[in-house]
Design a protein around this motif. Sequence first.
Motif, short mmCIF file in Angstrom:
data_model
loop_
_atom_site.label_atom_id
_atom_site.label_comp_id
_atom_site.label_asym_id
_atom_site.label_seq_id
_atom_site.Cartn_x
_atom_site.Cartn_y
_atom_site.Cartn_z
N THR A 137 66.47 28.82 23.14
CA THR A 137 65.35 29.44 22.44
C THR A 137 65.84 30.00 21.11
OG1 THR A 137 64.30 30.02 24.53
CG2 THR A 137 63.55 31.19 22.58
N ASP A 138 65.25 29.52 20.03
CA ASP A 138 65.55 30.03 18.70
C ASP A 138 64.67 31.24 18.43
OD1 ASP A 138 66.16 30.47 16.05
OD2 ASP A 138 65.47 28.52 15.33
N GLU A 139 65.30 32.41 18.28
CA GLU A 139 64.56 33.67 18.12
C GLU A 139 63.60 33.62 16.93
OE1 GLU A 139 67.94 36.13 17.46
OE2 GLU A 139 68.01 36.79 19.53
N ALA A 140 64.09 33.16 15.79
CA ALA A 140 63.29 33.16 14.57
C ALA A 140 62.10 32.20 14.69
CB ALA A 140 64.14 32.78 13.37
N LYS A 141 62.34 31.01 15.22
CA LYS A 141 61.26 30.04 15.38
C LYS A 141 60.19 30.54 16.35
CE LYS A 141 63.01 25.47 14.29
NZ LYS A 141 63.30 24.13 14.82
N LEU A 142 60.64 31.11 17.46
CA LEU A 142 59.69 31.61 18.45
C LEU A 142 58.89 32.77 17.88
CD1 LEU A 142 58.43 31.64 21.23
CD2 LEU A 142 60.36 32.99 22.05
N SER A 143 59.54 33.67 17.19
CA SER A 143 58.84 34.82 16.58
C SER A 143 57.80 34.35 15.57
CB SER A 143 59.84 35.75 15.90
OG SER A 143 60.72 36.31 16.83
N SER A 144 58.19 33.43 14.70
CA SER A 144 57.23 32.95 13.69
C SER A 144 56.12 32.14 14.33
CB SER A 144 57.94 32.13 12.61
OG SER A 144 58.49 30.96 13.16
N TYR A 145 56.42 31.37 15.39
CA TYR A 145 55.39 30.60 16.08
C TYR A 145 54.36 31.54 16.71
CZ TYR A 145 52.99 27.91 19.64
OH TYR A 145 52.02 27.35 20.41
N LEU A 146 54.84 32.58 17.40
CA LEU A 146 53.92 33.52 18.05
C LEU A 146 53.09 34.28 17.01
CD1 LEU A 146 56.12 34.95 20.93
CD2 LEU A 146 54.29 33.25 21.09
N LYS A 147 53.72 34.68 15.92
CA LYS A 147 52.99 35.40 14.87
C LYS A 147 51.91 34.51 14.27
CE LYS A 147 53.64 38.42 11.01
NZ LYS A 147 54.51 39.43 10.46
N GLU A 148 52.24 33.26 14.02
CA GLU A 148 51.27 32.31 13.47
C GLU A 148 50.14 32.03 14.46
OE1 GLU A 148 49.58 30.13 10.51
OE2 GLU A 148 51.41 31.30 10.34
N MET A 149 50.49 31.89 15.74
CA MET A 149 49.49 31.65 16.77
C MET A 149 48.52 32.82 16.86
SD MET A 149 48.58 32.51 20.18
CE MET A 149 50.03 33.33 20.75
N LEU A 150 49.04 34.05 16.81
CA LEU A 150 48.19 35.23 16.85
C LEU A 150 47.31 35.30 15.61
CD1 LEU A 150 50.74 37.81 18.28
CD2 LEU A 150 48.74 36.90 19.45
N LYS A 151 47.87 34.98 14.46
CA LYS A 151 47.10 35.00 13.21
C LYS A 151 45.97 33.97 13.26
CE LYS A 151 47.64 34.44 8.24
NZ LYS A 151 48.55 34.03 7.17
N ASN A 152 46.25 32.80 13.81
CA ASN A 152 45.22 31.75 13.93
C ASN A 152 44.10 32.16 14.88
OD1 ASN A 152 46.61 30.12 12.17
ND2 ASN A 152 47.59 28.92 13.78
N ASN A 153 44.38 33.10 15.77
CA ASN A 153 43.37 33.60 16.70
C ASN A 153 42.82 34.96 16.27
OD1 ASN A 153 43.14 31.70 19.11
ND2 ASN A 153 45.34 31.83 18.81
N HIS A 154 42.92 35.23 14.99
CA HIS A 154 42.32 36.43 14.36
C HIS A 154 42.94 37.73 14.85
CE1 HIS A 154 39.51 33.55 12.77
NE2 HIS A 154 39.16 33.20 14.00
#
Length: 191
Positions: A125-142
């Motif tokens: 698990t890449d910490e930076a990739k996972l963090s940015s993925y989750l942040k982007e996913m949350l942003k896409n869901n308002h």
Amino acid sequence: MRIQKGEPGYIKAQKMKFLVGTAAEFGIVIALVVLGYVQTGSRLNLFTVVAAVGCLPAAKMLVELIAIFPHHSVEPDIYKEVEEKAPLLMKAYDLVITGNDKVMPVEVILISDHTVYGYTDSQKTDEAKLSSYLKEMLKNNHVEKVTVKVFHDYTAFLARAEGMNNIMTVDKASDEKREKLIRQLLLAVSI
């Protein structure tokens, strides 16, 4: 009692469920083929057709078992320690986050207002990739203005959890509805 997604032991329970289900479904398929052959003396019968169609759900369950098999549940010691250090925070355990190009296991995620912190012991698990993925996913869901950080270092994660819990003891005005939404979204992108 059934273990729900996000609770400790979920991955272990899913493995057992898929293992038993796969064995049972393939057992039924084999029994139908044998029964058809014994009754008619030929493999060209209706039982064989039903058995062939029965292979589809059995194979689907086998694929689910193969997908979850390499992952493991959170260790009981980690669970107990997180529960002791952060009793006021919303938590999600045993997550296997499925991203666009990777599958990333996370043992525990803590949610408090505008912060999401996770711990993983998987070196894949890449910490930076996972963090940015989750942040982007949350942003896409308002769900915006959220700090997301995933740790490989358990001591640093535990210190952050304790700090977040101390903040909650002082400032009890957390947005529980927002935290539940974040948890629900995290569970939605997990196996």
